[in-house]
Design an enzyme around this catalytic site. Structure first.
Site, PDB file in Angstrom:
ATOM      1  N   LYS A  44       0.832  -1.211   0.000  1.00 33.03           N
ATOM      2  CA  LYS A  44       0.000   0.000   0.000  1.00 33.03           C
ATOM      3  C   LYS A  44       0.861   1.253   0.000  1.00 33.03           C
ATOM      4  O   LYS A  44       0.610   2.197  -0.759  1.00 33.03           O
ATOM      5  CB  LYS A  44      -0.934   0.007   1.213  1.00 33.03           C
ATOM      6  CG  LYS A  44      -2.029   1.065   1.121  1.00 33.03           C
ATOM      7  CD  LYS A  44      -2.426   1.621   2.461  1.00 33.03           C
ATOM      8  CE  LYS A  44      -1.499   2.735   2.877  1.00 33.03           C
ATOM      9  NZ  LYS A  44      -1.944   3.458   4.090  1.00 33.03           N
ATOM     10  N   ASP A  88      -6.444   0.761   1.509  1.00 33.40           N
ATOM     11  CA  ASP A  88      -6.287   0.628   2.958  1.00 33.40           C
ATOM     12  C   ASP A  88      -7.583   0.063   3.536  1.00 33.40           C
ATOM     13  O   ASP A  88      -8.516  -0.277   2.802  1.00 33.40           O
ATOM     14  CB  ASP A  88      -5.921   1.969   3.596  1.00 33.40           C
ATOM     15  CG  ASP A  88      -6.987   3.038   3.368  1.00 33.40           C
ATOM     16  OD1 ASP A  88      -8.100   2.719   2.878  1.00 33.40           O
ATOM     17  OD2 ASP A  88      -6.712   4.210   3.689  1.00 33.40           O
TER      18      ASP A  88
END
Length: 222
Positions: free
Chosen positions: A126, A144
């Site tokens: 991420k 997320d």
């Protein structure tokens, strides 16, 4: 007469239009001045709010705002500054070590390469995706827990994990919108579709996509 829930392609079209109207030019929430300071800021944002990170980073940049200087600092000095962000022992070691690697292996330059970024200490998929999107403008769709939650509420993924959610969202939305959408969904989630404030029953997108939904949407946590 009850309204019909939207089909998936209708949901996708509505979400694209609605988010573009609400957030036509979504700003990057983490204060930074170059790829290196963005990389460190994103690393600090793990399990921490962007607001808290933005409060901490000015003092950190006073200590060092480039990998050459940061690599020479003591971990203890870095940790003392970033402690309010949480997980400071791990994050401070990662910041120093990734700075050393950038100096010794990349001439002090943050690599514009997803795979190389993911090899740096403290940099997961991420974080690397955020840097690729926001520092280099490379189409990416970092997911997320907040985007994962909204994607489930909007019926865009089966919600097994964030990796699957990322694949599903990339399949559904045009590539040229990925970078803005990542931010637009985050801003929308904070404002309208919070973890405890919607449950798929309250916000404008949830109620438009699923007008017949009667019970809270159960979210599969990653």
């Amino acid at each position: 007469m009850s309204l019909k829930n939207l089909l998936k392609n209708e949901r996708v079209a509505f979400i694209l239009e609605d988010l573009e109207k609400r957030y036509p030019n979504p700003p990057i929430p983490l204060d930074h001045k170059d790829p290196y300071t963005l990389l460190v800021a994103v690393l600090l944002s793990a399990q921490c709010t962007d607001e808290r990170v933005n409060q901490v980073t000015p003092k950190l940049w006073q200590l060092a705002d480039n990998p050459f200087d940061m690599a020479l600092k003591d971990v203890e000095d870095i940790q003392a500054i970033i402690r309010p962000c949480g997980l400071s022992p791990q994050k401070s070691k990662a910041i120093k070590r990734l700075s050393e690697i950038l100096v010794t292996e990349h001439n002090g330059v943050v690599p514009e390469d997803m795979a190389l970024l993911e090899t740096l200490p403290g940099v997961g998929h991420k974080t690397a995706g955020v840097v690729m999107a926001q520092a280099f403008g490379v189409p990416s769709f970092p997911v997320d827990t907040h985007i994962h939650r909204l994607a489930q509420r909007w019926g865009l993924t089966n919600g097994k994990n964030v990796e699957q959610t990322e694949k599903d969202l990339k399949r559904l939305f045009p590539k040229e919108r990925w970078n803005d959408l990542h931010l637009q969904i985050i801003y929308y989630g904070r404002e309208f579709c919070t973890a405890r404030g919607c449950h798929g029953l309250v916000c404008p997108i949830c109620t438009t996509c699923y007008p017949n939904r009667k019970h809270p949407k159960v979210i599969k946590k990653p």
